[in-house]
Each structure stands twice: as C-alpha cells, then as structure tokens.
Design a protein around this motif. Structure first.
Motif, PDB file in Angstrom:
ATOM      1  N   VAL A 104       0.957  -1.211  -0.035  1.00 35.13           N
ATOM      2  CA  VAL A 104       0.246   0.158   0.106  1.00 35.13           C
ATOM      3  C   VAL A 104       0.643   0.893  -0.001  1.00 35.13           C
ATOM      4  O   VAL A 104       1.609   2.014   0.526  1.00 35.13           O
ATOM      5  CB  VAL A 104      -1.152  -0.113   0.835  1.00 35.13           C
ATOM      6  N   ILE A 105       1.095   2.451  -1.345  1.00 36.01           N
ATOM      7  CA  ILE A 105       1.673   3.259  -1.433  1.00 36.01           C
ATOM      8  C   ILE A 105       0.549   4.512  -1.228  1.00 36.01           C
ATOM      9  O   ILE A 105      -0.577   4.830  -1.418  1.00 36.01           O
ATOM     10  CB  ILE A 105       2.387   3.182  -2.511  1.00 36.01           C
ATOM     11  N   ILE A 106       1.420   5.036  -0.263  1.00 38.56           N
ATOM     12  CA  ILE A 106       0.439   5.846   0.144  1.00 38.56           C
ATOM     13  C   ILE A 106       1.688   7.738   0.079  1.00 38.56           C
ATOM     14  O   ILE A 106       2.567   7.821   0.696  1.00 38.56           O
ATOM     15  CB  ILE A 106       0.208   6.496   2.017  1.00 38.56           C
ATOM     16  N   PRO A 107       1.502   8.327  -0.671  1.00 40.25           N
ATOM     17  CA  PRO A 107       2.265   9.626  -1.196  1.00 40.25           C
ATOM     18  C   PRO A 107       1.011  11.042  -0.629  1.00 40.25           C
ATOM     19  O   PRO A 107       0.573  10.789  -0.765  1.00 40.25           O
ATOM     20  CB  PRO A 107       1.637   9.936  -3.219  1.00 40.25           C
ATOM     21  N   VAL A 108       2.498  11.098   0.274  1.00 38.29           N
ATOM     22  CA  VAL A 108       1.339  12.633   1.011  1.00 38.29           C
ATOM     23  C   VAL A 108       2.389  14.060   1.143  1.00 38.29           C
ATOM     24  O   VAL A 108       3.704  13.745   0.766  1.00 38.29           O
ATOM     25  CB  VAL A 108       1.780  12.510   2.964  1.00 38.29           C
ATOM     26  N   ILE A 134       3.226  -0.965   4.115  1.00 41.96           N
ATOM     27  CA  ILE A 134       2.510   0.657   4.430  1.00 41.96           C
ATOM     28  C   ILE A 134       4.014   0.928   3.584  1.00 41.96           C
ATOM     29  O   ILE A 134       4.752   1.251   3.998  1.00 41.96           O
ATOM     30  CB  ILE A 134       2.102   0.418   5.600  1.00 41.96           C
ATOM     31  N   ILE A 135       3.691   1.573   2.502  1.00 44.47           N
ATOM     32  CA  ILE A 135       4.779   2.834   2.341  1.00 44.47           C
ATOM     33  C   ILE A 135       4.899   4.181   1.915  1.00 44.47           C
ATOM     34  O   ILE A 135       3.742   4.601   1.257  1.00 44.47           O
ATOM     35  CB  ILE A 135       5.662   2.444   0.840  1.00 44.47           C
ATOM     36  N   VAL A 136       5.131   5.254   2.578  1.00 43.45           N
ATOM     37  CA  VAL A 136       4.971   5.884   2.811  1.00 43.45           C
ATOM     38  C   VAL A 136       6.000   7.088   1.946  1.00 43.45           C
ATOM     39  O   VAL A 136       7.035   6.640   3.031  1.00 43.45           O
ATOM     40  CB  VAL A 136       4.421   7.088   4.170  1.00 43.45           C
ATOM     41  N   ILE A 137       5.233   8.317   0.779  1.00 44.47           N
ATOM     42  CA  ILE A 137       6.107   8.480   0.352  1.00 44.47           C
ATOM     43  C   ILE A 137       5.804  10.253   0.810  1.00 44.47           C
ATOM     44  O   ILE A 137       4.901  10.922   0.345  1.00 44.47           O
ATOM     45  CB  ILE A 137       6.195   8.776  -1.073  1.00 44.47           C
ATOM     46  N   ILE A 182       6.322   2.210  -5.843  1.00 46.37           N
ATOM     47  CA  ILE A 182       6.391   0.710  -6.669  1.00 46.37           C
ATOM     48  C   ILE A 182       7.603   0.771  -6.478  1.00 46.37           C
ATOM     49  O   ILE A 182       7.711  -0.248  -6.904  1.00 46.37           O
ATOM     50  CB  ILE A 182       5.654   1.541  -8.269  1.00 46.37           C
ATOM     51  N   ASP A 183       8.626   1.374  -6.878  1.00 48.28           N
ATOM     52  CA  ASP A 183       9.861   1.142  -7.326  1.00 48.28           C
ATOM     53  C   ASP A 183      10.750   0.391  -5.831  1.00 48.28           C
ATOM     54  O   ASP A 183      11.080  -0.573  -5.497  1.00 48.28           O
ATOM     55  CB  ASP A 183      10.880   2.334  -7.174  1.00 48.28           C
ATOM     56  N   LEU A 184       9.873   0.824  -4.172  1.00 52.86           N
ATOM     57  CA  LEU A 184       9.930   0.588  -3.912  1.00 52.86           C
ATOM     58  C   LEU A 184       9.298  -0.871  -3.047  1.00 52.86           C
ATOM     59  O   LEU A 184      10.099  -1.890  -1.693  1.00 52.86           O
ATOM     60  CB  LEU A 184      10.123   1.236  -2.157  1.00 52.86           C
ATOM     61  N   ALA A 185       8.300  -0.915  -3.211  1.00 53.37           N
ATOM     62  CA  ALA A 185       7.240  -2.220  -2.652  1.00 53.37           C
ATOM     63  C   ALA A 185       7.805  -3.643  -3.501  1.00 53.37           C
ATOM     64  O   ALA A 185       8.685  -3.821  -4.187  1.00 53.37           O
ATOM     65  CB  ALA A 185       5.428  -1.838  -3.821  1.00 53.37           C
ATOM     66  N   GLU A 216      -4.549   4.219   9.673  1.00 51.31           N
ATOM     67  CA  GLU A 216      -4.910   3.904  10.891  1.00 51.31           C
ATOM     68  C   GLU A 216      -6.632   2.958   9.776  1.00 51.31           C
ATOM     69  O   GLU A 216      -6.445   1.658  10.070  1.00 51.31           O
ATOM     70  CB  GLU A 216      -6.010   4.633  11.443  1.00 51.31           C
ATOM     71  N   SER A 217      -7.047   3.256   8.802  1.00 48.77           N
ATOM     72  CA  SER A 217      -7.791   2.373   8.410  1.00 48.77           C
ATOM     73  C   SER A 217      -6.188   1.179   7.280  1.00 48.77           C
ATOM     74  O   SER A 217      -7.347   0.201   7.309  1.00 48.77           O
ATOM     75  CB  SER A 217      -8.115   3.206   7.240  1.00 48.77           C
ATOM     76  N   ILE A 218      -5.700   0.952   7.028  1.00 48.92           N
ATOM     77  CA  ILE A 218      -4.876  -0.198   6.551  1.00 48.92           C
ATOM     78  C   ILE A 218      -4.427  -0.609   7.442  1.00 48.92           C
ATOM     79  O   ILE A 218      -5.063  -2.169   7.502  1.00 48.92           O
ATOM     80  CB  ILE A 218      -3.299   0.567   6.374  1.00 48.92           C
ATOM     81  N   LEU A 219      -3.771  -0.251   9.078  1.00 52.18           N
ATOM     82  CA  LEU A 219      -3.791  -1.193  10.481  1.00 52.18           C
ATOM     83  C   LEU A 219      -5.255  -1.932  10.545  1.00 52.18           C
ATOM     84  O   LEU A 219      -5.014  -3.127  11.224  1.00 52.18           O
ATOM     85  CB  LEU A 219      -3.492  -0.783  10.782  1.00 52.18           C
TER      86      LEU A 219
END
Length: 167
Positions: free
Chosen positions: A12-16, A40-43, A80-83, A28-31
């Motif tokens: 799950v990738i979250i750009p922020v 969970i990958i947060v960029i 995506i590269d880190l996934a 929290e919705s993913i957890l």
C-alpha cells in the motif's frame, strides 16, 4: 501487518504532501484491514507541515521515505520502486480504506488470476466521516471492459485501484 521476514502480498503506497491532519486516519484504516499480508510505504513528497511528526507513532509499522517535492506521480512511482508486494494499492493521504477493501480486491485476483487490475466503487464522506454518497461506477458505465474503462474513466480516486506490480 507483514513482518520483515515475510514478503507481503500487497504494498500500500501513500504519497503525502502537507497532510499532517489526515495521514493518521489513512494509516489507521490500513492497520484495521481484515487482510493482513501488506506493507505500508509512505512517500513524503517534500512536506513543509508536521507530516513527519504525525507519522512518528507509526514509524515501526511503515516504510517512510522523504523526497524533495516532485509531485504525486513521482511519489507513487517511487513507492512502486520500493514495493515488495505482488499487488499494489494506492491510498491518498487524505482518504481512508474501508476495513474489507484489501480482502475483497485480493479475493478477486485469487478468483481470476489473469486479471491485471481491479478497481472498486468509493464512498464520499464529509469532514465528520459521515456518508454523503456511495459511488458505484458499474451502474452508469455501459460495459466495463478496457474500452469502457478508458472512455468513461469510472475512477474517482486512485485508492479504488489494485494492480499487479508486474503490470
């Protein structure tokens, strides 16, 4: 959530970018997902607010990467590269998943292994999280094949998508 010893099925990738008010609700919705094989990958795309501070309670549960501001597409591509997962899901920092989102979409991939992408409807909510409207694009798109998908663009948010990373 997957441990580092096992490869997660879903990334799950979250750009922020400057979403310190909402990022906790997104994570929290993913957890809270019923499906548990995920990472969970947060960029963080160059946030100048308190996004990094808001993420501190989750730092052991996420992969956090800060980058200079390059825009949401570059942040998603970096994710995506880190996934590590076979399947990719996006979640915008100011959105959230319903608890069975990953379970339902992974189930579709399991039932139809030749699929490359799955998307869903979405729920519009107000600032209190109360439902305004459930969007069901399959009710207004005449035929949901590739041509219909491209023509009608029945996607309201990138958070409705899950796709195979190899695609």
């Amino acid at each position: 959530m997957s441990t580092t010893a096992t490869t997660p099925r879903v990334s799950v990738i979250i750009p922020v970018y400057n979403c310190d008010r909402y990022i906790s609700q997104a994570i929290e919705s993913i957890l809270a997902q019923t499906y548990q094989s995920y990472e969970i990958i947060v960029i963080d795309d160059g946030s100048t607010d308190n996004t990094r501070l808001a993420l501190q309670p989750y730092i052991e549960k996420i992969r956090y990467v800060y980058q200079e501001n390059q825009g949401v597409s570059a942040a998603r591509n970096h994710g995506i590269d880190l996934a590590r997962g076979e399947l990719i899901a996006f979640l915008d920092a100011d959105d959230f998943f319903l608890p069975d989102k990953l379970t339902a979409q992974v189930g579709v991939f399991d039932a139809q292994p030749n699929l490359g992408i799955v998307h869903s409807g979405w729920r519009r909510v107000n600032q209190q999280g109360e439902t305004i409207k459930d969007e069901t694009p399959w009710n207004y798109v005449p035929k949901l094949d590739l041509e219909g998908w491209l023509r009608w663009k029945p996607i309201g948010t990138m958070g409705t998508l899950m796709f195979r990373r190899q695609w």
